[in-house]
Design a protein around this motif. Structure first.
Motif, PDB file in Angstrom:
ATOM      1  N   GLU A   1       1.182  -0.861  -0.161  1.00 27.56           N
ATOM      2  CA  GLU A   1      -0.091  -0.133   0.649  1.00 27.56           C
ATOM      3  C   GLU A   1       0.879   0.979   0.060  1.00 27.56           C
ATOM      4  N   PHE A   2       0.503   2.024  -1.198  1.00 28.80           N
ATOM      5  CA  PHE A   2       1.536   3.406  -0.975  1.00 28.80           C
ATOM      6  C   PHE A   2       0.523   4.627  -1.542  1.00 28.80           C
ATOM      7  N   GLN A   3       1.501   5.760  -1.585  1.00 32.00           N
ATOM      8  CA  GLN A   3       0.747   6.682  -2.363  1.00 32.00           C
ATOM      9  C   GLN A   3       1.738   7.228  -3.600  1.00 32.00           C
ATOM     10  N   LYS A   4       1.372   7.548  -4.716  1.00 30.77           N
ATOM     11  CA  LYS A   4       2.609   8.147  -5.796  1.00 30.77           C
ATOM     12  C   LYS A   4       2.405   9.022  -6.458  1.00 30.77           C
ATOM     13  N   GLN A   5       2.730  10.610  -5.779  1.00 35.09           N
ATOM     14  CA  GLN A   5       2.196  11.163  -6.791  1.00 35.09           C
ATOM     15  C   GLN A   5       2.997  11.629  -8.555  1.00 35.09           C
ATOM     16  N   PHE A   6       1.869  12.001  -8.996  1.00 33.15           N
ATOM     17  CA  PHE A   6       2.327  12.644 -10.532  1.00 33.15           C
ATOM     18  C   PHE A   6       2.978  13.607 -10.833  1.00 33.15           C
ATOM     19  N   THR A   7       3.665  14.639 -11.977  1.00 32.89           N
ATOM     20  CA  THR A   7       3.855  15.660 -11.776  1.00 32.89           C
ATOM     21  C   THR A   7       3.359  16.294 -13.035  1.00 32.89           C
ATOM     22  N   GLU A   8       3.070  17.062 -13.451  1.00 33.52           N
ATOM     23  CA  GLU A   8       3.194  16.796 -15.350  1.00 33.52           C
ATOM     24  C   GLU A   8       2.641  18.551 -15.374  1.00 33.52           C
ATOM     25  N   ASN A   9       3.650  18.988 -16.361  1.00 34.58           N
ATOM     26  CA  ASN A   9       3.805  20.563 -16.170  1.00 34.58           C
ATOM     27  C   ASN A   9       3.277  21.493 -14.453  1.00 34.58           C
ATOM     28  N   GLY A  10       3.791  21.279 -13.927  1.00 33.13           N
ATOM     29  CA  GLY A  10       3.892  21.977 -12.488  1.00 33.13           C
ATOM     30  C   GLY A  10       2.294  21.701 -11.248  1.00 33.13           C
ATOM     31  N   LYS A  11       1.660  20.637 -11.948  1.00 38.93           N
ATOM     32  CA  LYS A  11       0.491  20.602 -11.384  1.00 38.93           C
ATOM     33  C   LYS A  11       0.938  19.321 -11.016  1.00 38.93           C
ATOM     34  N   SER A  12      -0.068  18.996  -9.810  1.00 39.90           N
ATOM     35  CA  SER A  12       0.600  17.415  -9.296  1.00 39.90           C
ATOM     36  C   SER A  12      -0.647  16.625  -8.420  1.00 39.90           C
ATOM     37  N   VAL A  13      -0.809  15.629  -8.755  1.00 37.76           N
ATOM     38  CA  VAL A  13      -1.815  15.047  -7.725  1.00 37.76           C
ATOM     39  C   VAL A  13      -1.019  13.343  -7.198  1.00 37.76           C
ATOM     40  N   MET A  14      -1.933  12.588  -6.064  1.00 36.43           N
ATOM     41  CA  MET A  14      -1.281  12.308  -5.393  1.00 36.43           C
ATOM     42  C   MET A  14      -2.202  10.786  -5.442  1.00 36.43           C
ATOM     43  N   VAL A  15      -1.765  10.144  -4.931  1.00 37.21           N
ATOM     44  CA  VAL A  15      -2.574   9.220  -5.925  1.00 37.21           C
ATOM     45  C   VAL A  15      -2.491   7.451  -5.127  1.00 37.21           C
ATOM     46  N   GLU A  16      -3.718   7.037  -3.767  1.00 38.83           N
ATOM     47  CA  GLU A  16      -3.169   5.985  -3.424  1.00 38.83           C
ATOM     48  C   GLU A  16      -4.016   4.488  -4.488  1.00 38.83           C
ATOM     49  N   GLN A  17      -2.397   4.110  -4.023  1.00 37.08           N
ATOM     50  CA  GLN A  17      -2.705   2.699  -4.320  1.00 37.08           C
ATOM     51  C   GLN A  17      -2.244   1.668  -3.555  1.00 37.08           C
TER      52      GLN A  17
END
Length: 130
Positions: free
Chosen positions: A75-91
């Motif tokens: 179980e972990f969190q991933k943070q993806f960043t594209e063009n300065g915008k980030s989203v956090m996803v629980e996975q």
């Protein structure tokens, strides 16, 4: 557990060959809300599309659970960043390991967060190349 951590570290560094080194030739990647693919060639293309779509990936492990059969659930969190915008996803990912290689993994997450990013959202929505 080292295989999982090493695979994940290579993946968040967008190290394509490094992450593929931990997979068996016929590995099954079941990215549950998006796509199910088999074999390193298809997985290579899928990973490369994701790596091309985002500028940065970060990951933080929350827990590991081991079964007697050798399966591992993370179980972990991933943070993806594209063009300065980030989203956090629980996975949550379930890995099956045989002979020191990942032979299958199933990933579970809410894809709605990822669709907020333009290029990554195209992959998620269209299961296509960017």
């Amino acid at each position: 557990m080292d295989i999982i951590k090493n695979f994940s570290e290579a993946w968040v560094k967008k190290d394509l060959n490094g992450s593929l080194n931990y997979l068996s030739e016929n590995c099954i990647c079941n990215n549950t809300p998006v796509v199910k693919i088999t074999g390193k060639d298809e997985i290579r293309d899928y990973f490369q599309n994701i790596f091309n779509a985002v500028d940065d990936i970060k990951s933080e492990f929350k827990s590991f659970h081991f079964s007697e059969s050798g399966d591992v659930i993370c179980e972990f969190q991933k943070q993806f960043t594209e063009n300065g915008k980030s989203v956090m996803v629980e996975q949550m990912i379930s890995f099956t390991i045989e002979n020191e290689k990942i032979v299958s993994y199933s990933s579970y997450f809410d894809k709605s967060e990822l669709t907020q990013l333009t290029s990554l959202g195209k992959i998620i929505r269209n299961k296509d190349k960017v």
